[in-house]
Structures are given as C-alpha cells and as structure tokens.
Design a protein around this motif. Sequence first.
Motif, PDB file in Angstrom:
ATOM      1  N   ILE A  47       0.917  -1.128  -0.368  1.00  0.00           N
ATOM      2  CA  ILE A  47       0.055  -0.052  -0.231  1.00  0.00           C
ATOM      3  C   ILE A  47       1.401   1.507  -0.038  1.00  0.00           C
ATOM      4  CG2 ILE A  47      -1.735   1.342   1.666  1.00  0.00           C
ATOM      5  CD1 ILE A  47      -2.884  -1.365   2.054  1.00  0.00           C
ATOM      6  N   GLY A  48       2.027   1.409   1.138  1.00  0.00           N
ATOM      7  CA  GLY A  48       2.571   2.610   1.052  1.00  0.00           C
ATOM      8  C   GLY A  48       3.900   2.796  -0.797  1.00  0.00           C
ATOM      9  N   THR A  49       3.926   1.771  -0.872  1.00  0.00           N
ATOM     10  CA  THR A  49       4.977   1.703  -2.430  1.00  0.00           C
ATOM     11  C   THR A  49       3.665   2.394  -3.293  1.00  0.00           C
ATOM     12  OG1 THR A  49       4.699  -0.581  -2.822  1.00  0.00           O
ATOM     13  CG2 THR A  49       7.079   0.246  -1.335  1.00  0.00           C
ATOM     14  N   LEU A  98       7.779  13.203   1.260  1.00  0.00           N
ATOM     15  CA  LEU A  98       6.621  12.324   0.444  1.00  0.00           C
ATOM     16  C   LEU A  98       6.748  10.847   0.846  1.00  0.00           C
ATOM     17  CD1 LEU A  98       4.272  11.229  -1.198  1.00  0.00           C
ATOM     18  CD2 LEU A  98       6.244  10.465  -3.208  1.00  0.00           C
ATOM     19  N   ILE A  99       7.472  10.971   1.128  1.00  0.00           N
ATOM     20  CA  ILE A  99       8.317   9.217   1.553  1.00  0.00           C
ATOM     21  C   ILE A  99       7.852   9.284   3.364  1.00  0.00           C
ATOM     22  CG2 ILE A  99      10.302   7.439   2.707  1.00  0.00           C
ATOM     23  CD1 ILE A  99      11.876   8.578   0.337  1.00  0.00           C
ATOM     24  N   PRO A 100       8.380  10.620   4.121  1.00  0.00           N
ATOM     25  CA  PRO A 100       7.358  10.665   5.534  1.00  0.00           C
ATOM     26  C   PRO A 100       6.571  10.703   6.135  1.00  0.00           C
ATOM     27  CG  PRO A 100       9.439  12.478   5.241  1.00  0.00           C
ATOM     28  CD  PRO A 100       9.616  11.229   4.025  1.00  0.00           C
ATOM     29  N   ALA A 101       5.712  11.123   5.201  1.00  0.00           N
ATOM     30  CA  ALA A 101       4.609  11.618   5.245  1.00  0.00           C
ATOM     31  C   ALA A 101       4.017  10.143   4.661  1.00  0.00           C
ATOM     32  CB  ALA A 101       4.184  12.315   3.717  1.00  0.00           C
ATOM     33  N   THR A 102       4.065   9.430   3.473  1.00  0.00           N
ATOM     34  CA  THR A 102       3.071   8.088   3.861  1.00  0.00           C
ATOM     35  C   THR A 102       3.743   7.243   5.184  1.00  0.00           C
ATOM     36  OG1 THR A 102       4.218   8.209   1.114  1.00  0.00           O
ATOM     37  CG2 THR A 102       3.555   6.320   2.084  1.00  0.00           C
TER      38      THR A 102
END
Length: 408
Positions: free
Chosen positions: A302-304, A320-324
């Motif tokens: 889901i995250g990727t 985007l990475i930390p927000a995800t």
Amino acid sequence: MPATPERQPSRLAVLDGLRLVAALMVVACHYVWESFDGVHPPQYTLPTATRIGFYGLLGVELFFLISGFVICMSSWGRGLGDFVISRISRLFPAFWFAVVATTAVITLTGVPSGTSETHKPGFVDVLVNLTMLNQPSKVPSVDAVYWTLFSELRFYLLFAVAVVWAGVTYRRAIYFCLGWLVVTVLSPVLGSQLIDLIANPRFAPYFIAGIAMFLMHRFGPNLVLWGIVALSWVLSMNGLSARLESHHVDFPVSVWPARVIVTGAFAVILVVALGYTDRIRWKWLTVAGALTYPLYLLHQRIGTSILRNGYDAGFALWWLIPATAVAMMVAAYLVHRFVERPLSRRLRDGLRSALADIRRASARDTARTDTHAPGSPGLPHPRTPAEDSVADEVHHSAQTTSRVRLPN
C-alpha cells in the motif's frame, strides 16, 4: 540457584517501543528500496539513502529476538489451549484486514512496473493467504512481508509442543533452547528439508536468545543462560552474509554494518533482560507497540503504491517518504482501534467458549467411560476365563439335574 529473586512476568513498555523501532527499520528499507520511476534502480534516485536504508531489513531480526522474549513471558502459567487462543486472537484479526485491504488497493491501482512486487493476487490466492499458510502451500503472498509470519508460526508450534503442552517451567524452557540450538548447529550437516522447515535454522538463534534473555529477566543470569545467548549470537553472526546475499541488489553490500546492528539488537534486549529498564512505564510506548503489527502488515504494497503515484505526480521524495510513513502509522492506529481490538476480543471469547465446550464434552465422555469401567459401583465385575469355565460347568450340571426325574 537463581542469581536474583524471581521476577513475576509483567508487561515491559520498553519492548513495545523496540517493536516500533523494528517496524520502522523495515518501513525505511522498503520505502527507499524501490524504483520510483519504474525504470532506474533505487540507488539512482536515492543513492545514499538506499545504501543505508537497505540494512533496515534487519529490523526483522530484532522482531524475532523480542518475540522469543515475549512469547516465553506471556505463556508462563498458561495451558496449551489458552496459549493457542492467545496467538490466534493476536495474529489473525489485523492480518485478515490487511490481506483484504492490500488486495483492494492492488486491484484498484494495479501493479506499478519496476517495483519489487509484481504479483496480482487471484481469488484463490487471497483465500489461501487468509489462512496464513500460503508459504507452505506454495501460493504467492499478497504482500511479501508475510514471510516472517510463517517463521513466527513455526516458533509457536515448536514452543507449544515442546514446552507449553507439559507446562512452562524454567527447566523445560532451558532444555528447549539447548535442543533447538543443537538442531540449528547440525542442520547443515543433516541436509534434511523437513528439519530445516520445522527448525528454521536461519532465524532460530534469535528466538532462542530471546527466550534465554527472558529467563535471565525472571530468574537472574547464570552461566548456562549466558552460554545460550552467546552461542545464539555467534550463529547469528555466521548467518548474516547469507541473509544479505539473499537480497539481490545492484550495489556492493558490506556485512560489518549488519553485524553491528544485530549485535546492538542483542545488547538492547540484554539491557531489558537485566532489569535496567523495568521502571520505564511511559504510556505512549504501549501505544507504539499496538501500532507495530498493523503497520508492518500494511506498509509495503500500500505504501509503495502511494509513493509511486506521488512521485509520478511530481511530489518531492524528501517529504513524500516520511509523509507516507506517517500516513501508514495513522492507518495502523485506526486498524488497531476499530478492527484489531474489537475483533480480537470477539475471536478470543468465541474460542474460549468453544474450548470450554470441548472440555465439558470431554469430561462427560470420561465420566461415562468411568461408569462402565471394571469395578464400577452398581455393575457386576467381569469374570475371568477361569471363573467363566466354572460357571458354565455349574450351569450345565443344574440343567442336567432339572431334567432327571427323582424317585418318590
């Protein structure tokens, strides 16, 4: 003799926090270890982060250390039925939701090209995944992270059969650790796929060390427990090269950072085992521990998918990475609060009711068998063959006498 007074099992908040650390290590590994544009390898986009984040996969080893500690602690004083119920009600509710949710996301968004996950699950695949037995059934996982659950299940099975069945004691737990270590050491020589399947020699040292460190925490350290932990650490060091090589990457990977990370994991659990963190009872650590399992189950596919779509939309990866990751933690909390907790409670109550029914039926069957057993009150005692022979002769004589007319 124990070196320190026996400690009664109680929840250790620090272990909850460490579980979240382990989960975030795995999240970091997966979120920087993807091809964001579907063409170039991960290190093209994030050259430094990819090389560092790769070692986050060792969060799994920390998970297994904690699991050995916690399972031994939580099973103390429990029977086999209660142990099985606690494991089922703990593992399956969040897992069922994760399988369905992940399948829904894959179906709606598709499988992005260039990602490590390329399988789109079919209906039967999903059904088998829901049993958590997809790996031995040779069915592709809906999400690759599920492989660790099969390792956990094998540990639970071994511990249940070898220790919990007869009742968890200090001696049985030590014998279990020693026996499992022997099998782990000999497995390469034995060359048996069945032994490797059951004993799980690649990850066994972490579960074994966790059990031994819990025994240290409860009964105090001694030379035998130190020896079990030391040998487990040595075996883990020996297996790290193969562990890293099993993940095919396009950049050179050194084994020494992995050895430092795993040694640090052993050290931090030892600090907990020796009682130095007993007074830490911050409530937020318990909440952190509750997030761990749903976060682990939900984060990868889901995250990727979110990351790939966000990157295609032009969002910068640095936020985007930390927000995800934060979004996945929020989702994990919601799953824990509104799915895992209520469903676990209902599943646990239903299984306990079923177990009680089975025990009552078993007790009735036992009582019925005892009533018809030899020597039971109110029933004639069965005769021996010799007694049957004498009785037959007496009966035959009586019949003969009744047919003879005696003289007047």
